[in-house]
Write a protein that holds these residues in place. Structure first.
Motif, PDB file in Angstrom:
ATOM      1  N   LEU A 177       8.533  26.317  29.150  1.00 55.22           N
ATOM      2  CA  LEU A 177       7.689  26.278  27.962  1.00 55.22           C
ATOM      3  C   LEU A 177       6.823  27.542  27.964  1.00 55.22           C
ATOM      4  N   ALA A 178       5.881  27.635  27.042  1.00 55.46           N
ATOM      5  CA  ALA A 178       5.110  28.866  26.862  1.00 55.46           C
ATOM      6  C   ALA A 178       4.343  29.306  28.109  1.00 55.46           C
ATOM      7  N   PHE A 179       3.791  28.345  28.852  1.00 54.74           N
ATOM      8  CA  PHE A 179       3.025  28.661  30.058  1.00 54.74           C
ATOM      9  C   PHE A 179       3.658  27.952  31.251  1.00 54.74           C
ATOM     10  N   PRO A 180       3.685  28.576  32.423  1.00 54.49           N
ATOM     11  CA  PRO A 180       4.324  27.960  33.587  1.00 54.49           C
ATOM     12  C   PRO A 180       3.739  26.601  33.957  1.00 54.49           C
ATOM     13  N   GLU A 181       2.437  26.384  33.718  1.00 53.34           N
ATOM     14  CA  GLU A 181       1.750  25.144  34.097  1.00 53.34           C
ATOM     15  C   GLU A 181       1.931  24.030  33.072  1.00 53.34           C
ATOM     16  N   GLN A 182       2.603  24.337  31.999  1.00 55.48           N
ATOM     17  CA  GLN A 182       2.781  23.412  30.891  1.00 55.48           C
ATOM     18  C   GLN A 182       3.982  22.500  31.134  1.00 55.48           C
ATOM     19  N   LEU A 183       3.778  21.195  30.922  1.00 54.59           N
ATOM     20  CA  LEU A 183       4.837  20.198  31.116  1.00 54.59           C
ATOM     21  C   LEU A 183       5.414  19.677  29.812  1.00 54.59           C
ATOM     22  N   VAL A 184       4.635  19.769  28.731  1.00 55.64           N
ATOM     23  CA  VAL A 184       5.034  19.163  27.462  1.00 55.64           C
ATOM     24  C   VAL A 184       4.546  20.011  26.289  1.00 55.64           C
ATOM     25  N   GLU A 185       5.344  20.021  25.238  1.00 54.45           N
ATOM     26  CA  GLU A 185       4.978  20.657  23.976  1.00 54.45           C
ATOM     27  C   GLU A 185       5.537  19.770  22.870  1.00 54.45           C
ATOM     28  N   ILE A 186       4.735  19.511  21.843  1.00 53.87           N
ATOM     29  CA  ILE A 186       5.177  18.601  20.783  1.00 53.87           C
ATOM     30  C   ILE A 186       5.007  19.265  19.423  1.00 53.87           C
ATOM     31  N   LYS A 187       6.067  19.238  18.634  1.00 46.53           N
ATOM     32  CA  LYS A 187       6.104  19.774  17.280  1.00 46.53           C
ATOM     33  C   LYS A 187       6.083  18.612  16.314  1.00 46.53           C
ATOM     34  N   PHE A 188       5.299  18.709  15.236  1.00 45.85           N
ATOM     35  CA  PHE A 188       5.113  17.613  14.296  1.00 45.85           C
ATOM     36  C   PHE A 188       5.406  18.029  12.863  1.00 45.85           C
ATOM     37  N   THR A 189       5.871  17.068  12.077  1.00 44.95           N
ATOM     38  CA  THR A 189       5.956  17.211  10.630  1.00 44.95           C
ATOM     39  C   THR A 189       5.285  15.983  10.027  1.00 44.95           C
ATOM     40  N   ALA A 190       4.365  16.224   9.099  1.00 46.43           N
ATOM     41  CA  ALA A 190       3.619  15.126   8.465  1.00 46.43           C
ATOM     42  C   ALA A 190       3.738  15.243   6.955  1.00 46.43           C
ATOM     43  N   ARG A 191       3.620  14.107   6.282  1.00 49.06           N
ATOM     44  CA  ARG A 191       3.626  14.067   4.811  1.00 49.06           C
ATOM     45  C   ARG A 191       2.339  13.430   4.336  1.00 49.06           C
ATOM     46  N   VAL A 192       1.753  14.010   3.285  1.00 45.30           N
ATOM     47  CA  VAL A 192       0.522  13.463   2.715  1.00 45.30           C
ATOM     48  C   VAL A 192       0.731  13.146   1.241  1.00 45.30           C
TER      49      VAL A 192
ATOM     50  N   ILE B 287       3.379  21.316  11.911  1.00 48.40           N
ATOM     51  CA  ILE B 287       2.526  21.646  13.053  1.00 48.40           C
ATOM     52  C   ILE B 287       3.390  22.306  14.127  1.00 48.40           C
ATOM     53  N   SER B 288       3.022  23.541  14.478  1.00 44.84           N
ATOM     54  CA  SER B 288       3.739  24.247  15.546  1.00 44.84           C
ATOM     55  C   SER B 288       3.647  23.462  16.844  1.00 44.84           C
ATOM     56  N   GLY B 289       4.524  23.755  17.772  1.00 44.73           N
ATOM     57  CA  GLY B 289       4.500  23.087  19.063  1.00 44.73           C
ATOM     58  C   GLY B 289       3.109  23.127  19.676  1.00 44.73           C
ATOM     59  N   GLN B 290       2.540  21.952  19.895  1.00 45.21           N
ATOM     60  CA  GLN B 290       1.206  21.831  20.469  1.00 45.21           C
ATOM     61  C   GLN B 290       1.317  21.615  21.968  1.00 45.21           C
ATOM     62  N   LEU B 291       0.286  22.081  22.676  1.00 44.89           N
ATOM     63  CA  LEU B 291       0.244  21.899  24.117  1.00 44.89           C
ATOM     64  C   LEU B 291      -1.134  21.414  24.517  1.00 44.89           C
ATOM     65  N   SER B 292      -1.320  21.184  25.782  1.00 39.89           N
ATOM     66  CA  SER B 292      -2.586  20.604  26.264  1.00 39.89           C
ATOM     67  C   SER B 292      -3.578  21.717  26.586  1.00 39.89           C
ATOM     68  N   HIS B 293      -4.422  22.009  25.598  1.00 40.72           N
ATOM     69  CA  HIS B 293      -5.462  23.009  25.823  1.00 40.72           C
ATOM     70  C   HIS B 293      -6.751  22.555  25.164  1.00 40.72           C
ATOM     71  N   ASP B 294      -7.842  23.099  25.677  1.00 36.78           N
ATOM     72  CA  ASP B 294      -9.160  22.927  25.087  1.00 36.78           C
ATOM     73  C   ASP B 294      -9.681  24.342  24.938  1.00 36.78           C
ATOM     74  N   GLY B 295      -9.614  24.876  23.738  1.00 38.15           N
ATOM     75  CA  GLY B 295      -9.882  26.295  23.558  1.00 38.15           C
ATOM     76  C   GLY B 295      -8.776  27.066  24.249  1.00 38.15           C
ATOM     77  N   ALA B 296      -9.139  28.121  24.947  1.00 41.46           N
ATOM     78  CA  ALA B 296      -8.144  28.942  25.630  1.00 41.46           C
ATOM     79  C   ALA B 296      -7.791  28.421  27.022  1.00 41.46           C
ATOM     80  N   ASP B 297      -8.393  27.295  27.429  1.00 48.74           N
ATOM     81  CA  ASP B 297      -8.141  26.735  28.754  1.00 48.74           C
ATOM     82  C   ASP B 297      -7.112  25.614  28.690  1.00 48.74           C
ATOM     83  N   LEU B 298      -6.117  25.662  29.576  1.00 48.60           N
ATOM     84  CA  LEU B 298      -5.140  24.587  29.658  1.00 48.60           C
ATOM     85  C   LEU B 298      -5.806  23.351  30.256  1.00 48.60           C
ATOM     86  N   VAL B 299      -5.463  22.185  29.743  1.00 49.06           N
ATOM     87  CA  VAL B 299      -5.969  20.916  30.246  1.00 49.06           C
ATOM     88  C   VAL B 299      -4.938  20.341  31.199  1.00 49.06           C
ATOM     89  N   ALA B 300      -5.349  19.959  32.386  1.00 52.79           N
ATOM     90  CA  ALA B 300      -4.479  19.371  33.408  1.00 52.79           C
ATOM     91  C   ALA B 300      -3.258  20.238  33.701  1.00 52.79           C
TER      92      ALA B 300
END
Length: 139
Positions: free
Chosen positions: A124-139, A28-41
């Motif tokens: 980070l990618a956007f000036p208003e962004q405080l956190v970005e999280i990258k994930f690796t999962a196994r199934v 999972i690429s670095g995720q950020l706080s968005h809902d659609g194209a809008d940043l959350v908080a």
């Protein structure tokens, strides 16, 4: 190989997939706080382009985990399948103040069974962004 996206403009602009499944591993690429194209908080940013208040860290982190969970669900996985995460933040003390609570809620247990690395960064990618999280999962 299978890929997934959120359908947000920056996927096309930057050119990447939000999630890639190869074999039994989901990246999972670095995720950020968005809902659609809008940043959350979004954090407030001063005229110098720097964040002036880090109090939105909890809300941003919570939405970031929700976005990762959505992507994982498309592969029939959950956050319980995550084996490794890298949390990039603009302010480590602000992240430490909320990360334990948010992570335990997101993973649904008091002792998340995931390797985790916290990295402080200057941007980070956007000036208003405080956190970005990258994930690796196994199934």
């Amino acid at each position: 190989m299978e890929t997934q996206n959120h359908g947000v403009p920056w996927e096309t602009e930057y050119g990447y997939a939000q999630a890639v499944k190869r074999g039994d591993t989901i990246y999972i690429s670095g995720q950020l706080s968005h809902d659609g194209a809008d940043l959350v908080a979004p954090a407030p940013v001063g005229v110098d382009g720097r964040v002036t208040d880090f109090s939105a860290m909890e809300a941003q982190m919570r939405q970031t985990y929700a976005n990762a969970a959505e992507l994982l669900g498309r592969f029939g996985a959950t956050l319980a399948n995550v084996v490794d995460e890298v949390v990039y933040v603009l302010d480590i003390p602000a992240a430490f103040a909320v990360a334990g609570k948010v992570r335990k809620e997101a993973y649904g247990r008091p002792d998340p069974q995931v390797a985790s690395t916290l990295v402080g960064t200057t941007g980070l990618a956007f000036p208003e962004q405080l956190v970005e999280i990258k994930f690796t999962a196994r199934v």
